[in-house]
Design a protein around this motif. Structure first.
Motif, PDB file in Angstrom:
ATOM      1  N   ILE A 171       1.418 -10.929  -1.435  1.00 34.22           N
ATOM      2  CA  ILE A 171       2.239  -9.968  -0.717  1.00 34.22           C
ATOM      3  C   ILE A 171       1.324  -8.890  -0.157  1.00 34.22           C
ATOM      4  CG2 ILE A 171       4.113  -8.271  -0.875  1.00 34.22           C
ATOM      5  CD1 ILE A 171       5.073  -9.849  -3.383  1.00 34.22           C
ATOM      6  N   GLN A 172       1.470  -8.588   1.136  1.00 36.08           N
ATOM      7  CA  GLN A 172       0.687  -7.508   1.717  1.00 36.08           C
ATOM      8  C   GLN A 172       1.607  -6.535   2.431  1.00 36.08           C
ATOM      9  OE1 GLN A 172      -2.812  -8.481   3.958  1.00 36.08           O
ATOM     10  NE2 GLN A 172      -3.079  -6.387   4.667  1.00 36.08           N
ATOM     11  N   THR A 173       1.383  -5.245   2.147  1.00 34.31           N
ATOM     12  CA  THR A 173       2.061  -4.161   2.840  1.00 34.31           C
ATOM     13  C   THR A 173       0.978  -3.279   3.452  1.00 34.31           C
ATOM     14  OG1 THR A 173       2.073  -2.533   1.043  1.00 34.31           O
ATOM     15  CG2 THR A 173       3.824  -4.205   1.017  1.00 34.31           C
ATOM     16  N   ASP A 174       1.384  -2.184   4.066  1.00 34.50           N
ATOM     17  CA  ASP A 174       0.396  -1.245   4.595  1.00 34.50           C
ATOM     18  C   ASP A 174      -0.379  -0.550   3.477  1.00 34.50           C
ATOM     19  OD1 ASP A 174       0.951  -1.788   7.238  1.00 34.50           O
ATOM     20  OD2 ASP A 174       2.386  -0.147   7.449  1.00 34.50           O
ATOM     21  N   LYS A 175       0.204  -0.478   2.274  1.00 38.25           N
ATOM     22  CA  LYS A 175      -0.425   0.263   1.176  1.00 38.25           C
ATOM     23  C   LYS A 175      -1.144  -0.596   0.153  1.00 38.25           C
ATOM     24  CE  LYS A 175       2.569   4.298   1.184  1.00 38.25           C
ATOM     25  NZ  LYS A 175       3.394   5.174   0.365  1.00 38.25           N
ATOM     26  N   LEU A 176      -0.707  -1.850  -0.032  1.00 31.73           N
ATOM     27  CA  LEU A 176      -1.307  -2.641  -1.100  1.00 31.73           C
ATOM     28  C   LEU A 176      -1.176  -4.131  -0.882  1.00 31.73           C
ATOM     29  CD1 LEU A 176       1.219  -3.699  -3.085  1.00 31.73           C
ATOM     30  CD2 LEU A 176       1.137  -1.334  -3.798  1.00 31.73           C
ATOM     31  N   ILE A 177      -1.938  -4.859  -1.691  1.00 29.42           N
ATOM     32  CA  ILE A 177      -1.881  -6.326  -1.740  1.00 29.42           C
ATOM     33  C   ILE A 177      -1.597  -6.720  -3.185  1.00 29.42           C
ATOM     34  CG2 ILE A 177      -3.191  -8.482  -1.529  1.00 29.42           C
ATOM     35  CD1 ILE A 177      -4.852  -7.107   0.664  1.00 29.42           C
ATOM     36  N   VAL A 178      -0.661  -7.634  -3.366  1.00 27.97           N
ATOM     37  CA  VAL A 178      -0.348  -8.193  -4.683  1.00 27.97           C
ATOM     38  C   VAL A 178      -0.617  -9.688  -4.618  1.00 27.97           C
ATOM     39  CG1 VAL A 178       1.439  -8.584  -6.418  1.00 27.97           C
ATOM     40  CG2 VAL A 178       1.459  -6.473  -5.063  1.00 27.97           C
ATOM     41  N   GLN A 193      -5.020   2.053   0.462  1.00 30.27           N
ATOM     42  CA  GLN A 193      -5.127   3.415   0.979  1.00 30.27           C
ATOM     43  C   GLN A 193      -5.593   4.393  -0.094  1.00 30.27           C
ATOM     44  OE1 GLN A 193      -1.370   4.438   2.765  1.00 30.27           O
ATOM     45  NE2 GLN A 193      -1.624   2.959   4.406  1.00 30.27           N
ATOM     46  N   SER A 194      -6.327   3.933  -1.071  1.00 32.88           N
ATOM     47  CA  SER A 194      -6.888   4.774  -2.125  1.00 32.88           C
ATOM     48  C   SER A 194      -5.825   5.515  -2.930  1.00 32.88           C
ATOM     49  CB  SER A 194      -7.902   5.772  -1.551  1.00 32.88           C
ATOM     50  OG  SER A 194      -8.942   5.074  -0.933  1.00 32.88           O
ATOM     51  N   GLU A 195      -4.621   4.971  -2.981  1.00 32.27           N
ATOM     52  CA  GLU A 195      -3.584   5.575  -3.805  1.00 32.27           C
ATOM     53  C   GLU A 195      -3.725   5.066  -5.235  1.00 32.27           C
ATOM     54  OE1 GLU A 195       0.370   6.271  -1.802  1.00 32.27           O
ATOM     55  OE2 GLU A 195      -0.343   4.516  -0.721  1.00 32.27           O
ATOM     56  N   ARG A 196      -3.338   5.907  -6.181  1.00 35.82           N
ATOM     57  CA  ARG A 196      -3.329   5.482  -7.575  1.00 35.82           C
ATOM     58  C   ARG A 196      -2.131   4.551  -7.760  1.00 35.82           C
ATOM     59  NH1 ARG A 196      -1.289   7.141 -12.512  1.00 35.82           N
ATOM     60  NH2 ARG A 196      -0.053   8.728 -11.483  1.00 35.82           N
ATOM     61  N   ILE A 197      -2.383   3.379  -8.298  1.00 37.85           N
ATOM     62  CA  ILE A 197      -1.312   2.404  -8.480  1.00 37.85           C
ATOM     63  C   ILE A 197      -1.114   2.130  -9.967  1.00 37.85           C
ATOM     64  CG2 ILE A 197      -1.406   1.302  -6.222  1.00 37.85           C
ATOM     65  CD1 ILE A 197      -3.285  -0.788  -7.378  1.00 37.85           C
ATOM     66  N   GLU A 234      -9.154   3.376 -10.299  1.00 37.29           N
ATOM     67  CA  GLU A 234      -7.808   2.829 -10.482  1.00 37.29           C
ATOM     68  C   GLU A 234      -7.146   2.395  -9.174  1.00 37.29           C
ATOM     69  OE1 GLU A 234      -5.340   5.147 -13.073  1.00 37.29           O
ATOM     70  OE2 GLU A 234      -6.904   5.316 -14.589  1.00 37.29           O
ATOM     71  N   HIS A 235      -7.941   1.842  -8.255  1.00 34.76           N
ATOM     72  CA  HIS A 235      -7.394   1.322  -6.995  1.00 34.76           C
ATOM     73  C   HIS A 235      -7.145  -0.178  -7.071  1.00 34.76           C
ATOM     74  CE1 HIS A 235      -7.922   5.194  -5.259  1.00 34.76           C
ATOM     75  NE2 HIS A 235      -9.239   5.153  -5.338  1.00 34.76           N
ATOM     76  N   ILE A 236      -7.603  -0.814  -8.147  1.00 31.46           N
ATOM     77  CA  ILE A 236      -7.357  -2.235  -8.379  1.00 31.46           C
ATOM     78  C   ILE A 236      -6.874  -2.400  -9.813  1.00 31.46           C
ATOM     79  CG2 ILE A 236      -8.365  -4.547  -8.507  1.00 31.46           C
ATOM     80  CD1 ILE A 236     -10.418  -3.685  -6.427  1.00 31.46           C
ATOM     81  N   LEU A 237      -5.791  -3.148  -9.969  1.00 33.59           N
ATOM     82  CA  LEU A 237      -5.290  -3.522 -11.290  1.00 33.59           C
ATOM     83  C   LEU A 237      -5.383  -5.034 -11.400  1.00 33.59           C
ATOM     84  CD1 LEU A 237      -1.985  -1.422 -11.434  1.00 33.59           C
ATOM     85  CD2 LEU A 237      -4.245  -0.759 -12.246  1.00 33.59           C
ATOM     86  N   SER A 238      -5.697  -5.520 -12.587  1.00 36.39           N
ATOM     87  CA  SER A 238      -5.825  -6.962 -12.758  1.00 36.39           C
ATOM     88  C   SER A 238      -5.574  -7.325 -14.215  1.00 36.39           C
ATOM     89  CB  SER A 238      -7.234  -7.408 -12.344  1.00 36.39           C
ATOM     90  OG  SER A 238      -7.371  -8.803 -12.497  1.00 36.39           O
ATOM     91  N   GLY A 248       2.712   7.491  -8.288  1.00 32.42           N
ATOM     92  CA  GLY A 248       3.792   7.903  -9.173  1.00 32.42           C
ATOM     93  C   GLY A 248       5.196   7.549  -8.724  1.00 32.42           C
ATOM     94  N   GLN A 249       5.367   6.926  -7.571  1.00 32.32           N
ATOM     95  CA  GLN A 249       6.684   6.550  -7.058  1.00 32.32           C
ATOM     96  C   GLN A 249       6.819   5.034  -6.993  1.00 32.32           C
ATOM     97  OE1 GLN A 249       9.055   8.910  -6.172  1.00 32.32           O
ATOM     98  NE2 GLN A 249       7.587  10.384  -6.991  1.00 32.32           N
ATOM     99  N   GLN A 250       8.017   4.524  -7.372  1.00 34.05           N
ATOM    100  CA  GLN A 250       8.218   3.082  -7.245  1.00 34.05           C
ATOM    101  C   GLN A 250       8.061   2.698  -5.788  1.00 34.05           C
ATOM    102  OE1 GLN A 250      11.456   1.140  -9.341  1.00 34.05           O
ATOM    103  NE2 GLN A 250      11.742  -0.259  -7.622  1.00 34.05           N
ATOM    104  N   TYR A 251       7.196   1.730  -5.549  1.00 31.44           N
ATOM    105  CA  TYR A 251       6.892   1.308  -4.187  1.00 31.44           C
ATOM    106  C   TYR A 251       7.321  -0.130  -3.924  1.00 31.44           C
ATOM    107  CZ  TYR A 251       4.254   0.120  -0.006  1.00 31.44           C
ATOM    108  OH  TYR A 251       3.910  -0.317   1.238  1.00 31.44           O
ATOM    109  N   LEU A 252       7.058  -1.025  -4.869  1.00 27.82           N
ATOM    110  CA  LEU A 252       7.355  -2.443  -4.673  1.00 27.82           C
ATOM    111  C   LEU A 252       7.898  -3.014  -5.972  1.00 27.82           C
ATOM    112  CD1 LEU A 252       5.393  -5.013  -2.699  1.00 27.82           C
ATOM    113  CD2 LEU A 252       5.978  -5.591  -5.028  1.00 27.82           C
TER     114      LEU A 252
END
Length: 166
Positions: free
Chosen positions: A17-24, A101-105, A125-129, A149-153
């Motif tokens: 999944i790819q959005t403007d903010k992240l990839i899962v 986008q360098s957001e904390r996820i 903390e820009h990559i979780l695995s 800090g906000q639900q995004y996906l």
């Protein structure tokens, strides 16, 4: 969302999944071949994944871009993707979440043992695995990803039981 080219996705990638903010990315065994050596007979059963997101997203299942079945009137984007069963009990799945986008996820799952397997890689903390296993849990399972800090996906999947032909 910016139009993206088809990403290079490995044969073991189940969901991308790819959005403007992240990839899962979710990786695991494919084509019904499970870690136990059992071959599933679930290919004809219907299943789905749901993606709720604050932004538009592109979803690839087994490396193929999926058409959305959007639900109108939602405040966030909701898309439903019918698929053959992808997730099974007692199987390992690698989850990779990358901030673009360098957001904390952050990753959230109701099951503590799944939630604590997905951890930051590196110091920013820009990559979780991590590698998860649903154990004997079957049914609906929600993966929630927060950005700053906000639900995004929210990714809703169905974990199926293994049935062998013996």
């Amino acid at each position: 969302m910016k139009k993206m080219d088809s990403p290079h996705i490995g044969s073991d990638t189940l969901v991308y999944i790819q959005t403007d903010k992240l990839i899962v990315t979710v990786k695991g065994n494919t084509a019904g071949k499970l870690d136990t050596g059992i071959t599933t007979e679930k290919e004809s059963d219907e299943s789905f994944i749901k993606v709720f997101c604050q932004d538009d997203s592109e979803v690839f299942l087994h490396g193929k871009k999926c058409q959305k079945h959007e639900i109108p009137g939602m405040q966030s984007y909701l898309a439903i993707y019918p698929v053959e069963p992808l997730f099974f009990e007692q199987q390992n799945y690698e989850i990779i979440i990358e901030s673009l986008q360098s957001e904390r996820i952050e990753f959230w799952h109701d099951n503590y043992h799944i939630r604590n397997k997905i951890t930051p890689v590196g110091h920013q903390e820009h990559i979780l695995s991590g590698v998860i296993n649903f154990g004997n849990e079957i049914g609906f399972s929600d993966f929630i990803i927060q950005a700053d800090g906000q639900q995004y996906l929210k990714l809703v999947i169905i974990v199926d039981n293994i049935s062998s032909s013996t």
